[in-house]
Design an enzyme around this catalytic site. Structure first.
Site, mmCIF file in Angstrom:
data_model
loop_
_atom_site.group_PDB
_atom_site.id
_atom_site.type_symbol
_atom_site.label_atom_id
_atom_site.label_comp_id
_atom_site.label_asym_id
_atom_site.label_seq_id
_atom_site.Cartn_x
_atom_site.Cartn_y
_atom_site.Cartn_z
ATOM 1 N N LYS A 22 113.494 -74.066 109.162
ATOM 2 C CA LYS A 22 113.084 -74.043 107.742
ATOM 3 C C LYS A 22 111.979 -75.059 107.496
ATOM 4 O O LYS A 22 110.960 -74.753 106.884
ATOM 5 C CB LYS A 22 114.281 -74.383 106.867
ATOM 6 C CG LYS A 22 113.957 -74.677 105.420
ATOM 7 C CD LYS A 22 115.175 -74.926 104.570
ATOM 8 C CE LYS A 22 115.718 -76.316 104.650
ATOM 9 N NZ LYS A 22 115.009 -77.305 103.805
ATOM 10 N N ASN A 23 112.156 -76.285 108.009
ATOM 11 C CA ASN A 23 111.246 -77.382 107.663
ATOM 12 C C ASN A 23 109.966 -77.388 108.477
ATOM 13 O O ASN A 23 109.122 -78.265 108.294
ATOM 14 C CB ASN A 23 111.974 -78.729 107.748
ATOM 15 C CG ASN A 23 113.050 -78.833 106.665
ATOM 16 O OD1 ASN A 23 113.083 -78.031 105.727
ATOM 17 N ND2 ASN A 23 113.940 -79.790 106.816
ATOM 18 N N ARG A 93 112.152 -78.423 96.262
ATOM 19 C CA ARG A 93 111.296 -79.596 96.331
ATOM 20 C C ARG A 93 110.141 -79.385 97.297
ATOM 21 O O ARG A 93 109.036 -79.891 97.100
ATOM 22 C CB ARG A 93 112.139 -80.795 96.766
ATOM 23 C CG ARG A 93 111.361 -81.996 97.080
ATOM 24 C CD ARG A 93 112.212 -83.102 97.637
ATOM 25 N NE ARG A 93 111.382 -84.078 98.272
ATOM 26 C CZ ARG A 93 110.552 -84.889 97.641
ATOM 27 N NH1 ARG A 93 110.470 -84.814 96.344
ATOM 28 N NH2 ARG A 93 109.823 -85.749 98.286
ATOM 29 N N CYS A 117 117.081 -84.385 92.785
ATOM 30 C CA CYS A 117 117.971 -83.329 93.252
ATOM 31 C C CYS A 117 119.301 -84.014 93.584
ATOM 32 O O CYS A 117 119.446 -85.223 93.412
ATOM 33 C CB CYS A 117 117.382 -82.618 94.463
ATOM 34 S SG CYS A 117 117.432 -83.608 95.935
ATOM 35 N N ARG A 122 113.951 -88.707 94.869
ATOM 36 C CA ARG A 122 112.936 -88.021 95.651
ATOM 37 C C ARG A 122 111.547 -88.021 94.983
ATOM 38 O O ARG A 122 110.967 -86.993 94.678
ATOM 39 C CB ARG A 122 113.406 -86.612 96.007
ATOM 40 C CG ARG A 122 114.775 -86.681 96.695
ATOM 41 C CD ARG A 122 115.220 -85.419 97.284
ATOM 42 N NE ARG A 122 114.473 -85.105 98.500
ATOM 43 C CZ ARG A 122 114.648 -83.972 99.165
ATOM 44 N NH1 ARG A 122 115.490 -83.078 98.711
ATOM 45 N NH2 ARG A 122 113.943 -83.728 100.248
ATOM 46 N N ASP A 305 119.807 -85.247 107.890
ATOM 47 C CA ASP A 305 120.246 -83.870 107.623
ATOM 48 C C ASP A 305 121.454 -83.474 108.468
ATOM 49 O O ASP A 305 121.990 -82.380 108.286
ATOM 50 C CB ASP A 305 119.101 -82.890 107.916
ATOM 51 C CG ASP A 305 117.995 -83.026 106.908
ATOM 52 O OD1 ASP A 305 116.928 -82.429 107.112
ATOM 53 O OD2 ASP A 305 118.179 -83.758 105.922
ATOM 54 N N VAL A 327 118.454 -93.079 104.474
ATOM 55 C CA VAL A 327 117.242 -92.364 104.021
ATOM 56 C C VAL A 327 117.311 -91.974 102.557
ATOM 57 O O VAL A 327 116.373 -92.175 101.799
ATOM 58 C CB VAL A 327 116.989 -91.126 104.914
ATOM 59 C CG1 VAL A 327 115.785 -90.348 104.420
ATOM 60 C CG2 VAL A 327 116.812 -91.538 106.374
ATOM 61 N N ARG A 397 120.027 -71.455 101.402
ATOM 62 C CA ARG A 397 118.673 -72.023 101.364
ATOM 63 C C ARG A 397 118.213 -72.388 102.772
ATOM 64 O O ARG A 397 117.029 -72.342 103.064
ATOM 65 C CB ARG A 397 118.660 -73.313 100.522
ATOM 66 C CG ARG A 397 118.978 -73.105 99.071
ATOM 67 C CD ARG A 397 118.713 -74.354 98.281
ATOM 68 N NE ARG A 397 117.385 -74.884 98.595
ATOM 69 C CZ ARG A 397 116.862 -75.948 97.992
ATOM 70 N NH1 ARG A 397 117.553 -76.604 97.092
ATOM 71 N NH2 ARG A 397 115.658 -76.383 98.292
HETATM 72 C C1 EPZ Z 1 112.089 -83.763 104.361
HETATM 73 O O1 EPZ Z 1 112.207 -84.033 102.985
HETATM 74 C C2 EPZ Z 1 113.022 -82.601 104.607
HETATM 75 N N1 EPZ Z 1 112.594 -81.463 103.793
HETATM 76 C C3 EPZ Z 1 114.448 -83.002 104.236
HETATM 77 O O2 EPZ Z 1 115.284 -81.908 104.575
HETATM 78 C C4 EPZ Z 1 114.851 -84.207 105.079
HETATM 79 O O3 EPZ Z 1 116.136 -84.625 104.678
HETATM 80 C C5 EPZ Z 1 113.836 -85.344 104.858
HETATM 81 O O4 EPZ Z 1 112.512 -84.884 105.160
HETATM 82 C C6 EPZ Z 1 114.131 -86.551 105.742
HETATM 83 O O5 EPZ Z 1 114.129 -86.166 107.076
HETATM 84 C C7 EPZ Z 1 111.541 -80.717 104.211
HETATM 85 O O6 EPZ Z 1 110.933 -80.984 105.228
HETATM 86 C C8 EPZ Z 1 111.185 -79.536 103.362
HETATM 87 P P1 EPZ Z 1 111.054 -87.770 102.660
HETATM 88 P P2 EPZ Z 1 111.172 -85.045 102.277
HETATM 89 O O7 EPZ Z 1 109.826 -87.639 101.836
HETATM 90 O O8 EPZ Z 1 109.861 -84.997 102.925
HETATM 91 C C9 EPZ Z 1 111.441 -91.451 99.797
HETATM 92 C C10 EPZ Z 1 116.957 -80.356 104.257
HETATM 93 O O9 EPZ Z 1 118.167 -80.544 104.202
HETATM 94 N N2 EPZ Z 1 110.099 -91.090 99.325
HETATM 95 O O10 EPZ Z 1 110.931 -88.115 104.098
HETATM 96 O O11 EPZ Z 1 111.251 -84.796 100.819
HETATM 97 C C11 EPZ Z 1 112.485 -90.464 99.284
HETATM 98 O O12 EPZ Z 1 112.934 -90.839 98.003
HETATM 99 C C12 EPZ Z 1 116.022 -81.277 103.518
HETATM 100 O O13 EPZ Z 1 116.393 -79.463 104.936
HETATM 101 C C13 EPZ Z 1 109.454 -91.916 98.404
HETATM 102 O O14 EPZ Z 1 109.995 -92.931 97.973
HETATM 103 O O15 EPZ Z 1 111.844 -86.421 102.598
HETATM 104 C C14 EPZ Z 1 113.587 -90.548 100.318
HETATM 105 O O16 EPZ Z 1 114.444 -91.626 99.987
HETATM 106 C C15 EPZ Z 1 116.776 -82.232 102.615
HETATM 107 N N3 EPZ Z 1 108.220 -91.575 97.957
HETATM 108 C C16 EPZ Z 1 112.839 -90.877 101.599
HETATM 109 O O17 EPZ Z 1 111.516 -91.306 101.218
HETATM 110 C C17 EPZ Z 1 107.589 -90.445 98.404
HETATM 111 O O18 EPZ Z 1 106.438 -90.185 97.977
HETATM 112 C C18 EPZ Z 1 112.724 -89.711 102.547
HETATM 113 O O19 EPZ Z 1 112.037 -88.719 101.890
HETATM 114 C C19 EPZ Z 1 108.252 -89.621 99.328
HETATM 115 C C20 EPZ Z 1 109.502 -89.965 99.775
#
Ligand code: EPZ
Length: 427
Positions: A22-23, A93, A117, A122, A305, A327, A397
């Site tokens: 998916k990702n 998202r 969410c 996020r 995840d 995370v 999803r």
């Molecule tokens: C990706 O989400 C994945 N989604 C998530 O998978 C996964 O859990 C996550 O990476 C961590 O590995 C997709 O790839 C579509 P992050 P993402 O930005 O990119 C903070 C699933 O189950 N942050 O790495 O949204 C944020 O709040 C999903 O398939 C900021 O502060 O995750 C979080 O605490 C769930 N500012 C941390 O970083 C920002 O601008 C990780 O978020 C961006 C993020």
């Protein structure tokens, strides 16, 4: 609405094949916005989130064909849209992944802020910082990130946190910027490397993706390509836990074992036997499970995840395990439901202390988010008696035909319509 019904206690046996990731599929679909030409994708998983991205991209003017299951043909040559509406972004998202491509291709973008969410606030502040460094002017208006950029210029961008989709957005935008960019403290997740490979097939010049330093040399334009989506490492890990939690013996075929070192190490520590051969992983658990501590982190640490799924396993392991989520700030939504099955879990901040119990008992449960619902299904497979998991749209999803794959492994599991709610008559 549908729910899943499980009669627990059957050790799983047999083989299943892993679907596309998916990702990886979602960012590569979004990257089609950058191209003049057709992108042909194969091994695309049949997921709600993929369907949502199809709707969003069509809304932006991308012509999308679905010639057969697992294949997508995307052509953004005539696309002109630049606004991703709240209605779509709030459901997924990952819609934020159109932000970078829209700015790079059309010089403007209006993408609804995703909002929080179940698992956390996020924010996308790091995405926006990186795009501003490349020359975009960004304002927040009525809940939308509105970006303008007459031209994007290469820059050195250091991320406060190695955000996965943030790294992807910046990488996609920089691929059409004038000059070279460097992303420091980039996310190292395999899906970032996959996106870079797909972009390079389009004509981009990206080096170092998959490491924490990525170099991007901007080009004038990008063209279409053909790409096969890699197998899903989180689906792989989820099924490995299914084999371990039921005391079964299963083989997961068509996966990338090298993407799961941390998870495989913890499963072995917990007492599962794991045999790896090429793209197949066999897992067998004959004896007792042992409690092991887990701390999630960015890749290659133990994947956040996979945290909920591993916690389900630890609820029936001998001893106590401490599970630390580093995370996301609210990723223990599955705990309340596991407690209803007789698990013994104490949450203190971002730590969960799981004391193993002899046996879980089946119960009516409610899914709250994608990976939490996977964890409840895993617990139901091991529990005594019947478990129902409602709001199963969460799991659709990110997992393709999960109940079919588990049935193929011998699980007593079915999907059915939620019975009509019996309204409580107030007297
Ligand atoms: C990706 O989400 C994945 N989604 C998530 O998978 C996964 O859990 C996550 O990476 C961590 O590995 C997709 O790839 C579509 P992050 P993402 O930005 O990119 C903070 C699933 O189950 N942050 O790495 O949204 C944020 O709040 C999903 O398939 C900021 O502060 O995750 C979080 O605490 C769930 N500012 C941390 O970083 C920002 O601008 C990780 O978020 C961006 C993020």
């Amino acid at each position: 609405m549908e729910r899943i019904v499980i009669q627990g206690g059957t050790p799983l046996q047999g083989k299943i094949r892993i679907s596309g990731a998916k990702n990886a599929a979602l960012p590569i679909m979004a990257a089609s916005l950058l191209c003049h030409g057709r992108c042909s994708l194969s091994n695309v998983p049949a997921l709600r989130d993929v369907n949502t991205m199809v709707v969003l991209l069509r809304d932006l003017g991308v012509v999308i064909g679905q010639p057969e299951p697992g294949r997508l043909e995307l052509d953004a040559s005539e696309a002109r849209g630049h606004r991703a509406s709240y209605d779509l972004v709030r459901t997924m998202r990952a819609s934020v992944l159109v932000l970078g491509p829209l700015i790079a291709r059309f010089g403007r973008a209006e993408v609804s802020l995703p909002g929080g969410c179940a698992i956390g606030a996020r924010p996308i502040n790091i995405h926006l910082m990186g795009l501003e460094k490349l020359g975009a002017t960004i304002s927040i208006e009525n809940g939308y990130a509105c970006a303008e950029a007459s031209v994007l210029k290469g820059a050195k961008i250091t991320l406060d946190f190695p955000t996965v989709t943030g790294t992807m957005n910046i990488m996609m935008a920089a691929s059409l910027a004038k000059g070279s960019s460097v992303i420091e403290n980039a996310a190292c997740e395999p899906e970032v490397g996959e996106l870079a490979s797909a972009l390079n097939l389009m004509g981009a010049r990206i080096y170092g993706a998959g490491s924490d330093r990525i170099e991007i040399h901007g080009v004038e334009s990008l063209s279409g390509m053909s790409y096969e989506i890699m197998p899903d490492r989180i689906e792989t890990g989820t099924f490995l836990v299914a084999g371990a939690i039921t005391g079964g013996d299963i083989t997961v075929q068509g996966c990338r074992p090298e993407h799961l070192d941390a998870v495989i190490n913890k499963l072995r520590e917990a007492g599962a036997e794991i045999f790896i051969r090429d793209h197949d992983i066999r897992i067998r658990r004959l004896g007792e499970l042992h409690a092991v501590d887990v701390k999630t982190g960015v890749y290659p640490a133990f994947a956040t995840d996979m945290q909920a799924q591993f916690m389900a396993l630890m609820t029936i392991a001998r001893g106590s395990s401490v599970i630390t989520e580093t995370v996301f700030e609210n990723r223990f939504m599955h705990v309340a439901e596991l407690l209803r099955m007789g698990a013994d879990i104490l949450v203190e901040g971002n730590n969960a202390v799981v004391r193993g119990v002899e046996q879980l008992s089946g119960a009516p449960l409610m899914a709250t988010d994608l990976r939490a619902s996977a964890s409840l299904i895993l617990a139901g497979l091991a529990a005594q008696g019947e478990t129902t998991v409602s709001r199963i749209y969460h799991i659709d999803r990110g997992y393709e035909k999960i109940e079919k794959k588990l049935q193929d492994l011998g699980a007593k599991i079915r999907r059915e319509k939620e019975p009509e709610k019996n309204t409580v008559q107030t007297v």
